[in-house]
Scaffold this active site. Structure first.
Site, short mmCIF file in Angstrom:
data_model
loop_
_atom_site.label_atom_id
_atom_site.label_comp_id
_atom_site.label_asym_id
_atom_site.label_seq_id
_atom_site.Cartn_x
_atom_site.Cartn_y
_atom_site.Cartn_z
N ASP A 203 0.83 -1.21 0.00
CA ASP A 203 0.00 0.00 0.00
C ASP A 203 0.86 1.26 0.00
O ASP A 203 0.38 2.33 -0.36
CB ASP A 203 -0.93 0.01 1.22
CG ASP A 203 -1.87 1.20 1.21
OD1 ASP A 203 -2.70 1.29 0.27
OD2 ASP A 203 -1.78 2.06 2.10
N GLU B 92 6.69 6.61 -4.21
CA GLU B 92 5.29 6.90 -4.53
C GLU B 92 5.00 8.37 -4.80
O GLU B 92 4.02 8.70 -5.47
CB GLU B 92 4.37 6.41 -3.41
CG GLU B 92 4.47 7.19 -2.12
CD GLU B 92 3.56 6.62 -1.03
OE1 GLU B 92 2.71 7.36 -0.53
OE2 GLU B 92 3.70 5.43 -0.69
#
Length: 337
Positions: free
Chosen positions: A260, A265
């Site tokens: 996740d 990111e």
């Protein structure tokens, strides 16, 4: 009139921001959907404090620009503070708060659900079903109750995850340098991370991004793990050496990976890349794998959690402005900058 200015407010946050405004009619609240940068800091001019949330770094230039706009009271709507230049914040006299607990259940539930999906090979089965292939084999699953689940980090989220996995019937073991007395009495803790790696069929990370934890999942630690291990990271991206995990997946050492959070990111997650050139080949490779479940840092993303993040951050900021002790002040300790 006291004024609070908020950055990077999303559409899903607006109802809770308006709820807070309605309950504090004596406070002037304004906001933007833009991130806090050296260029956007001027938007807060005239405000007594700001409420923020972003993965983008709060650099020295950003903090200086905010201070130049007359604002040094900053309340984060999230928990992570590793992207703040603490030395500069301290130099400029910033007061900072965060929201360390907004919904442990949201993240723990996501981690547990995704781990169970990997064990049952749901992604492979979904892909078969989409092709109208309704054969059972070879997509056979593993039951959670047959696994030893190792939990690294037994704070709020880790403890909820432990209870969920025990609800499935799994044997749960744990490791944390800061042991919880109640969990210790019940015998959950193993002596070392190495012990946990050697015993666990599923390993879930619930620790902060501090220097000692960076790339704690690496070639060496993976080699110590059981064959067919499932690794779950719904914590911080830098805990995992992504290349090492890919090597473990390629070799078959790792049965499945739940991701996740991702070390690269920033600038990629929470954007629509449909019809565009995807900027990260490594991430694309992981997304396409049948035994990897990638979500774009959304384990926390529930209405319950988002409301708490907004309301608690605004409450903290108001307390800073009024000279009161906030619920969750952040110590301005030196970090990665």
């Amino acid at each position: 009139m006291t004024k609070v200015f908020a950055y990077a407010i999303r559409k899903d946050e607006e109802p809770f921001l308006n709820e807070w405004k309605e309950a504090h009619k004596d406070i002037d609240v304004d906001y933007t959907d833009k991130l806090l940068t050296p260029e956007t800091a001027k938007l807060a001019k005239g405000a007594d404090g700001v409420v923020v949330y972003q993965q983008l770094d709060y650099t020295a230039d950003t903090l200086q620009a905010l201070a130049d706009a007359g604002v040094t009271k900053m309340s984060l709507r999230n928990v992570g503070v590793d992207n703040i230049d603490m030395d500069k914040a301290k130099e400029l006299g910033f007061q900072i708060t965060n929201v360390p607990v907004y919904s442990p259940n949201a993240i723990a539930e996501h981690a547990a659900i995704q781990a169970a999906r990997v064990l049952r090979q749901d992604k492979r089965m979904d892909e078969k079903m989409a092709k109208r292939d309704l054969r059972w084999a070879p997509t056979i699953g593993r039951e959670v109750r047959d696994q030893v689940v190792g939990v690294v980090g037994t704070g709020h989220i880790g403890q909820v995850f432990m209870r969920i996995m025990e609800g499935f019937g799994a044997k749960v073991i744990a490791y944390d340098i800061f042991k919880n007395p109640e969990l210790e009495k019940k015998g959950y803790y193993v002596d070392s991370l190495d012990d946990l790696y050697k015993q666990a069929d599923v390993i879930s990370l619930h620790v902060p991004d501090v220097p000692a934890n960076v790339h704690m999942i690496n070639d060496k630690s993976i080699a110590e793990m059981k064959d067919g291990v499932v690794i779950v990271n719904c914590s911080r991206g830098r805990l995992v050496d992504t290349d090492a995990v890919i090597r473990g997946l390629d070799s078959g050492k790792i049965f499945g990976f739940v991701m996740d959070t991702y070390e690269d990111e920033v600038g990629v997650f929470n954007k629509d890349w449909e019809g565009k050139e995807f900027p990260d080949k490594r991430l694309a490779d992981l997304i396409d794998r049948p035994n990897v479940l990638v979500t774009p840092h959304t384990a926390f993303y529930t209405t319950h959690a988002v409301r708490n993040m907004v309301v608690k951050a605004f409450n903290n900021n108001l307390k800073l402005i009024n000279g009161e002790k906030p619920d969750s002040p952040v110590a301005l300790n030196k970090n990665k900058f």
